[in-house]
Each structure stands twice: as structure tokens, then as C-alpha cells.
Design a protein around this motif. Structure first.
Motif, mmCIF file in Angstrom:
data_model
loop_
_atom_site.group_PDB
_atom_site.id
_atom_site.type_symbol
_atom_site.label_atom_id
_atom_site.label_comp_id
_atom_site.label_asym_id
_atom_site.label_seq_id
_atom_site.Cartn_x
_atom_site.Cartn_y
_atom_site.Cartn_z
ATOM 1 N N ASN A 187 -45.247 -13.838 63.091
ATOM 2 C CA ASN A 187 -43.926 -13.580 62.920
ATOM 3 C C ASN A 187 -43.660 -12.762 61.821
ATOM 4 O OD1 ASN A 187 -41.511 -14.633 63.807
ATOM 5 N ND2 ASN A 187 -40.847 -15.594 61.910
ATOM 6 N N GLU A 188 -44.441 -11.602 61.688
ATOM 7 C CA GLU A 188 -44.248 -10.718 60.458
ATOM 8 C C GLU A 188 -43.611 -9.478 61.123
ATOM 9 O OE1 GLU A 188 -46.115 -10.895 56.884
ATOM 10 O OE2 GLU A 188 -45.021 -12.639 57.737
ATOM 11 N N GLY A 189 -43.238 -9.202 62.366
ATOM 12 C CA GLY A 189 -42.703 -8.246 63.012
ATOM 13 C C GLY A 189 -43.876 -7.272 63.771
ATOM 14 N N LYS A 190 -45.068 -7.803 64.179
ATOM 15 C CA LYS A 190 -45.938 -7.063 64.913
ATOM 16 C C LYS A 190 -45.446 -6.637 66.306
ATOM 17 C CE LYS A 190 -48.793 -10.730 65.184
ATOM 18 N NZ LYS A 190 -47.911 -11.710 64.336
ATOM 19 N N SER A 191 -44.772 -7.429 67.106
ATOM 20 C CA SER A 191 -44.280 -7.084 68.463
ATOM 21 C C SER A 191 -43.171 -6.115 68.044
ATOM 22 C CB SER A 191 -43.878 -8.370 69.262
ATOM 23 O OG SER A 191 -44.944 -9.071 69.666
ATOM 24 N N SER A 192 -42.405 -6.296 67.064
ATOM 25 C CA SER A 192 -41.325 -5.315 66.917
ATOM 26 C C SER A 192 -41.715 -3.746 66.370
ATOM 27 C CB SER A 192 -40.311 -5.926 65.835
ATOM 28 O OG SER A 192 -39.953 -7.275 65.802
ATOM 29 N N VAL A 193 -42.829 -4.034 65.641
ATOM 30 C CA VAL A 193 -43.224 -2.580 65.354
ATOM 31 C C VAL A 193 -44.096 -1.965 66.503
ATOM 32 C CG1 VAL A 193 -45.311 -1.397 64.186
ATOM 33 C CG2 VAL A 193 -44.021 -3.004 62.789
ATOM 34 N N VAL B 173 -40.077 -10.004 71.543
ATOM 35 C CA VAL B 173 -39.713 -10.339 70.271
ATOM 36 C C VAL B 173 -39.080 -11.513 69.864
ATOM 37 C CG1 VAL B 173 -38.433 -9.493 68.225
ATOM 38 C CG2 VAL B 173 -39.713 -7.897 69.560
ATOM 39 N N SER B 174 -39.242 -12.506 69.036
ATOM 40 C CA SER B 174 -38.406 -13.669 68.669
ATOM 41 C C SER B 174 -38.688 -14.024 67.164
ATOM 42 C CB SER B 174 -39.314 -14.873 69.740
ATOM 43 O OG SER B 174 -38.896 -15.880 69.148
ATOM 44 N N PRO B 175 -37.687 -14.982 66.780
ATOM 45 C CA PRO B 175 -37.581 -15.430 65.546
ATOM 46 C C PRO B 175 -38.476 -16.741 65.530
ATOM 47 C CG PRO B 175 -35.627 -15.851 66.614
ATOM 48 C CD PRO B 175 -36.420 -15.196 67.385
ATOM 49 N N THR B 176 -39.327 -17.069 66.610
ATOM 50 C CA THR B 176 -40.030 -18.330 66.324
ATOM 51 C C THR B 176 -41.516 -17.789 66.326
ATOM 52 O OG1 THR B 176 -38.392 -19.239 67.774
ATOM 53 C CG2 THR B 176 -40.638 -20.579 67.468
ATOM 54 N N PRO B 177 -42.232 -18.174 65.232
ATOM 55 C CA PRO B 177 -43.616 -17.796 65.152
ATOM 56 C C PRO B 177 -44.405 -18.270 66.393
ATOM 57 C CG PRO B 177 -42.931 -18.831 63.115
ATOM 58 C CD PRO B 177 -41.627 -19.001 64.351
ATOM 59 N N GLY B 178 -45.381 -17.406 66.586
ATOM 60 C CA GLY B 178 -46.302 -17.920 67.835
ATOM 61 C C GLY B 178 -45.749 -17.398 69.217
ATOM 62 N N GLU B 179 -44.811 -16.559 69.029
ATOM 63 C CA GLU B 179 -44.088 -15.997 70.231
ATOM 64 C C GLU B 179 -45.299 -15.340 71.181
ATOM 65 O OE1 GLU B 179 -41.442 -16.322 71.818
ATOM 66 O OE2 GLU B 179 -41.679 -14.740 73.407
ATOM 67 N N THR B 180 -46.211 -14.341 70.537
ATOM 68 C CA THR B 180 -47.144 -13.576 71.320
ATOM 69 C C THR B 180 -48.282 -14.588 71.134
ATOM 70 O OG1 THR B 180 -46.123 -11.527 70.472
ATOM 71 C CG2 THR B 180 -48.521 -11.472 71.604
ATOM 72 N N THR B 181 -48.855 -15.013 72.589
ATOM 73 C CA THR B 181 -50.039 -15.880 72.606
ATOM 74 C C THR B 181 -51.363 -15.033 73.082
ATOM 75 O OG1 THR B 181 -49.126 -16.775 74.601
ATOM 76 C CG2 THR B 181 -48.693 -18.052 72.695
ATOM 77 N N PRO C 32 -51.545 -12.004 69.257
ATOM 78 C CA PRO C 32 -51.077 -13.210 68.640
ATOM 79 C C PRO C 32 -51.352 -13.190 67.111
ATOM 80 C CG PRO C 32 -52.968 -13.751 69.924
ATOM 81 C CD PRO C 32 -52.911 -12.337 70.040
ATOM 82 N N GLY C 33 -50.587 -13.990 66.220
ATOM 83 C CA GLY C 33 -50.664 -13.814 64.618
ATOM 84 C C GLY C 33 -52.196 -14.757 64.501
ATOM 85 N N PHE C 34 -52.750 -14.403 63.487
ATOM 86 C CA PHE C 34 -53.875 -14.995 62.796
ATOM 87 C C PHE C 34 -53.432 -16.559 62.882
ATOM 88 C CE2 PHE C 34 -55.470 -11.001 60.827
ATOM 89 C CZ PHE C 34 -56.940 -11.206 61.207
ATOM 90 N N ILE D 176 -46.348 -1.561 56.553
ATOM 91 C CA ILE D 176 -45.372 -2.896 55.729
ATOM 92 C C ILE D 176 -44.077 -2.557 56.412
ATOM 93 C CG2 ILE D 176 -44.223 -3.233 53.450
ATOM 94 C CD1 ILE D 176 -46.587 -1.536 52.111
ATOM 95 N N ASN D 177 -43.700 -3.646 57.093
ATOM 96 C CA ASN D 177 -42.449 -3.791 57.761
ATOM 97 C C ASN D 177 -41.521 -4.722 57.035
ATOM 98 O OD1 ASN D 177 -40.492 -3.876 59.851
ATOM 99 N ND2 ASN D 177 -41.370 -5.887 60.707
ATOM 100 N N CYS D 178 -40.548 -4.280 56.204
ATOM 101 C CA CYS D 178 -39.937 -5.125 55.370
ATOM 102 C C CYS D 178 -38.805 -6.014 56.399
ATOM 103 C CB CYS D 178 -39.063 -4.617 54.220
ATOM 104 S SG CYS D 178 -40.198 -3.968 53.054
ATOM 105 N N PHE E 246 -43.011 1.083 57.274
ATOM 106 C CA PHE E 246 -42.380 1.328 58.577
ATOM 107 C C PHE E 246 -41.735 0.449 59.079
ATOM 108 C CE2 PHE E 246 -42.480 1.427 63.157
ATOM 109 C CZ PHE E 246 -42.059 2.903 63.614
ATOM 110 N N ASN E 247 -40.444 0.677 59.066
ATOM 111 C CA ASN E 247 -39.390 -0.548 59.410
ATOM 112 C C ASN E 247 -39.336 -0.655 60.857
ATOM 113 O OD1 ASN E 247 -36.742 -1.899 59.703
ATOM 114 N ND2 ASN E 247 -37.271 -2.344 57.731
ATOM 115 N N ALA E 248 -39.729 -1.564 61.570
ATOM 116 C CA ALA E 248 -39.418 -1.878 62.950
ATOM 117 C C ALA E 248 -38.020 -1.823 63.274
ATOM 118 C CB ALA E 248 -40.063 -3.380 63.486
ATOM 119 N N HIS E 249 -37.284 -2.220 62.648
ATOM 120 C CA HIS E 249 -35.635 -1.996 62.925
ATOM 121 C C HIS E 249 -34.937 -0.841 62.843
ATOM 122 C CE1 HIS E 249 -34.578 -6.575 63.456
ATOM 123 N NE2 HIS E 249 -35.799 -6.244 64.160
#
Ligand SMILES: Nc1nc2c(ncn2[C@@H]2O[C@H](COP(=O)(O)OP(=O)(O)OP(=O)(O)O)[C@@H](O)[C@H]2O)c(=O)[nH]1
Ligand SMILES: [Mg+2]
Length: 474
Positions: free
Chosen positions: A12-18, A30-38, A59-61, A143-145, A170-173
Motif C-alpha cells: 500500500n505504499e503506492g508501488k502500482s501507482s508509481v 491501484v487500490s486503497p486496500t493493502p494487498g491489492e497486488t498479489t 506484491p508488498g513484502f 520516495i512517493n509521498c 517521484f510522486n505517483a499522482h
């Protein structure tokens, strides 16, 4: 060899968004719920149908501390470290996501580690960074704030210095085209072997962008030519209500122009690969105002002084014998239609209509009402400003961004003010080109039009490039 970069990080840090923003691909989930990318998913970046680069979403660690602990056992195995680790723990449910996210690394991908820089650095992040260091692969931290907080940035940078070859904000948005190029340029420095291929990638990106700008300039010119020469006509039949006819023609005219403009905007939108999400303009944008609305004409186009310079107030429209709805569009767009008809009717009587009738070669005795072509150079500038504003929005709408923030301050920043967007602020020489183009169109002078068109095209491509390179984006 096609360079591959795995986008790795905590959930949920914004990997997919970046990734979505970097690869200009709005199909990334992209989703606000952690664990979106599996599962890992690779997104090729194609230019002219040729793959030049690939990014892999991961997926996230899940359990970085344990991964770090287990990895120590394979220390010193060089490039085989990750492969051996994965082979040993692939069936361990506690490390499922960790094994999955290391898959691209095992096959030699470089690493882009994404963190949300608006929160403090934690020990678990340090464990992740250490795992990535042990992979031995070239790596860069991004760093995606997600929030506005910047107090932790120094700590993040400090933490990265120990384990990463390079780091960047680098801001994904909000990342613009220019920032995407800068990130790609920075990737070159993390591994010498990639310098050559990434040089090619960067120059292919720039070339592709320039080609899109050329295409945009063509779309804009077509829009101008089409709208500025457009007219609708209707015959005044015996017993017909002339005012009603005028109103209908006026409505037909404005409706058709709006449609042409919308179509041009959509073409530009798809050129810049916004295909899936319904791109909305920011809530405060002037583009929400109708093309023929008073506000639009007040805020865009030429100011009074520039109008005088452009010769738009010379009264040429009246002298040329143009019908009243037409003049209404040129000068009195803000007056009610009835008012405009009254004023110009008094000015011109029925003369303009008969002039038009003859010009159009309609049989004598018949009268026609004609609305358009609009005879004010201001119309050209309004169309130009609106399309340039739209362009600035669309190119600065990062693909990883899926909606507008709740935060009012952020919304307010969303109307771009890059130089060149307001054509009224162009140089006197450029305004002259607009005027010449407009006149050539009006007079049907193809020779002059061709010259003016070439000059205007040059101005437009320069303007588009300077808007793309400006960091005053959305
Ligand atoms: N405001 C803001 N929100 C962001 C930014 N980047 C990501 N988000 C939001 O954060 C949430 C998570 O983004 P994702 O890109 O799905 O994160 P991820 O790291 O891929 O998450 P997982 O796949 O679940 O590990 C989404 O709701 C995004 O819209 C950003 O730069 N600014
Ligand atoms: Mg994800």
C-alpha cells in the motif's frame, strides 16, 4: 537485452501507482486496500510497437524480517542468493508474497523500491532495505509521498544512502512528463550495463513525446480551421418566424462547434494514453465553463489591449455585411440573443441577408440567414487557450492517479499556469501569425493560409513542448 525493473516495497505504499505513472498505463490495478497486488505482472513499454523497457509490479513484502533472517544463510552465494532462497521457501505460506516479489529479481531485474515518504522510517523498512541490499541487484529508492508531510524526508534519504545506488522523490499522482524523464535518466546511474539501453529508452521516450506533440498541433490546427470556417444556413420561407429560425441556427451553430471541440479534446486525450478512466477536469477549471459562456470569454483569449493590437475591434465584421447572429457571436456573445438581434438589426437592416443570398448563389427573391463563420480573431484565441489548457491538464494527469483529492489546497493547485497556455500572452510576432492565419482563412486565400499555417504550426509545437517541460503541472 530489454531492461526490466521490479517495483518493490511495503504493501500500500503506492508501488502500482508509481508503475502506472511511469509506464503511462492506466490498466494497472491501484487500490486503497493493502494487498491489492498479489502476483507479479509485467508491463512492457512499447514505442512504435517495439518493447523498449519493462516494469514488473509486485506484491508488498509480507514478512521482511524473516526473509532477512533466512537470507543470511545464503550470504556469499552471489547472483544465486535469491534463486536459492526462493527454491527453499516457495511453498512456505508465511513467505508466499516475499517469494513472489523476488521472482523478477531472481531473473535479473533492477529494483525500484517505493516508500511513502510522508511517514517516518520504521525498523521493518530497514529490514526490507537490507533484504534488497543482499539481492546484490542495482537498486534505486523512490520516495512517493502519499501525504503532505515532508518532515521525514531527510531520514528516508539518510536510510537510503546506506543501501541504494540512488534515490529520488517521484510522486505517483503529480509526476509530470519532465519528472518521468528525470527518473529514467537517474536509473542509468544505478548500473553501468544499463547506461546504453537506457540512453536509447530516454531518447525513444523524447522522440515519441515530440511525435505526440506534432500530432496534437495538427489536431489543434484542424480544429481551428474547421471551427473558424464553419457556418450554418437556413432559408426564410414565406410565413416562417424569422427570429425562431435565427435562434435555431444559432443553436445549431454553437452545438456543432462544441462537438468539434470535444472531439479534438478526446483525440488529444487518447494520444496521451488516457484510455480507461474517465478523466475529469479539476473542479475549479475554467474549462467547465461553456465555450460560448461569458466567463470563458472574460478569462481566456485576448485582453482588450491585445484585441486592439490584433485589429479585432476594427469594425471589419460590420463593414463586411455580416448578419446579426454572426455579429452577436463576435461582439455580443454575452448579450441575450434577442438583444443582439435588435441591435444589429437596426445597424444593418435586411442588407446583409440579401448580400449573403447573392453570395451563396441562391435564386433571387429568396433570403437566407447565415450564422458563422465567426469573424472575430478572439474566437481563434479562445479555442486555442481552451485546447492548450486541456492539453496541459491531460499531460499532467498522472496515469497512477485515479481521482481528485479531497484536500482543497491540492485541488486549487490543479489549474496549470505554464507559460504559453494563454495565447494572449504570446509575443507580438506570434499574435501576428494568428491574425494572418485567421485572415487567410476568412478571405479564402489558400496561398497566404499555407504560409500562416506553417508558421502557426511552428509556434504550436514550441508551445506544446514548453508546456510539457514546465514543472508547473497539475
Ligand atoms: N494522495 C496520494 N495517494 C497515493 C499516492 N500513491 C498512491 N496513493 C494511494 O495509495 C493507495 C495504494 O496505492 P497502490 O499503488 O495500490 O499501492 P501498492 O503499493 O501497489 O499496494 P499493494 O499492491 O496493496 O501492495 C491507493 O489508494 C492510491 O491511490 C500519491 O502519490 N498520493
Ligand atoms: Mg500494488
Amino acid at each position: 537485452m530489454i531492461p526490466e525493473f521490479a517495483i518493490i516495497g511495503h504493501p500500500n505504499e503506492g508501488k502500482s501507482s508509481v508503475l502506472s505513472t511511469l509506464a503511462e498505463d492506466d490498466s494497472v490495478r491501484v487500490s486503497p486496500t493493502p494487498g491489492e497486488t498479489t502476483e507479479c505482472r509485467t508491463f512492457p513499454v512499447l514505442i512504435d510497437g517495439v518493447e523498449i523497457l519493462r516494469f514488473t509490479d509486485t506484491p508488498g513484502f509480507q514478512n521482511p524480517r524473516r526473509v532477512l533472517h533466512e537470507l543470511q544463510a545464503f550470504a556469499g552465494r552471489g547472483p544465486d542468493t535469491i534463486r536459492l532462497f526462493r527454491e527453499s521457501f516457495l511453498t512456505d505460506p508465511e513467505l508466499r508474497d516475499d517469494c513472489e516479489l523476488l521472482l523478477p529479481v531472481a531473473r535479473g531485474a533492477g529494483i525500484i523500491y517505493v516508500v511513502d515518504g510522508s511517514r517516518p522510517v520504521r525498523n521493518i523498512d530497514r529490514a526490507e532495505m537490507e533484504v534488497l541490499r543482499l539481492t546484490g541487484r542495482p537498486r534505486m529508492a523512490v520516495i512517493n509521498c502519499k501525504g503532505e508531510e515532508t518532515a521525514h524526508l531527510a531520514d528516508w534519504k539518510d536510510a537510503f544512502r546506506k543501501t541504494f545506488n540512488s534515490n529520488r522523490v517521484f510522486n505517483a499522482h503529480r509526476a509530470t512528463y519532465a519528472e518521468r524523464i528525470l527518473l529514467l535518466e537517474a536509473l542509468k546511474s544505478i548500473d553501468q550495463d544499463w547506461q546504453g539501453p537506457l540512453d536509447l529508452v530516454v531518447s525513444a521516450f523524447k522522440k515519441d513525446w515530440a511525435a505526440r506533440n506534432d500530432r496534437t498541433a495538427d489536431i489543434i490546427l484542424n480544429l481551428l480551421a474547421d471551427c473558424l470556417s464553419f457556418k450554418v444556413m437556413g432559408e426564410i420561407l414565406p410565413g416562417c418566424d424569422e427570429n425562431m429560425l435565427r435562434k435555431k441556427l444559432h443553436d445549431d451553430y454553437t452545438k456543432a462547434i462544441r462537438k468539434k471541440e470535444t472531439l479534438a479534446h478526446l483525440q488529444i486525450r487518447s494520444l496521451f494514453k488516457h484510455n480507461i478512466f474517465n478523466y475529469d477536469l479539476p473542479p475549479c477549471s475554467i474549462l467547465h465553463e461553456d465555450l460560448f459562456n461569458e466567463k470563458t470569454w472574460q478569462f481566456l483569449g485576448l485582453g482588450k489591449r491585445q484585441m486592439a493590437v490584433a485589429g479585432a475591434l476594427s469594425g471589419a465584421a460590420v463593414g463586411a455585411g455580416i448578419d446579426l447572429a454572426h455579429v452577436g457571436l463576435s461582439f455580443g456573445i454575452f448579450t441575450t440573443l434577442g438583444g443582439a438581434i435588435g441591435t444589429v438589426g437596426a445597424l444593418m437592416g435586411g442588407r446583409s441577408l440579401s448580400t449573403k443570398t447573392r453570395l451563396l448563389g441562391v435564386g433571387l427573391g429568396k433570403e437566407q440567414v447565415q450564422v458563422g463563420p465567426n469573424d472575430s480573431v478572439q474566437f481563434l484565441h479562445i479555442l486555442l487557450d481552451r485546447v492548450l489548457l486541456f492539453y496541459a491538464h491531460i499531460i499532467n494527469w498522472a496515469h497512477g492517479r485515479r481521482d481528485y483529492p479531497e484536500n482543497r489546497a491540492e485541488v486549487e493547485r490543479t489549474e496549470p499556469f505554464a507559460p504559453g497556455i494563454r495565447s494572449g500572452h504570446w509575443s507580438a510576432a506570434s499574435l501576428k501569425v494568428c491574425r494572418e492565419y485567421f485572415r487567410a482563412l476568412r478571405d479564402g486565400d489558400d496561398g497566404k493560409r499555407e504560409i500562416a499555417e506553417k508558421n502557426l504550426l511552428k509556434i504550436l509545437t514550441g508551445t506544446l513542448l514548453s508546456i510539457s517541460e514546465s514543472d508547473d503541472g497539475g
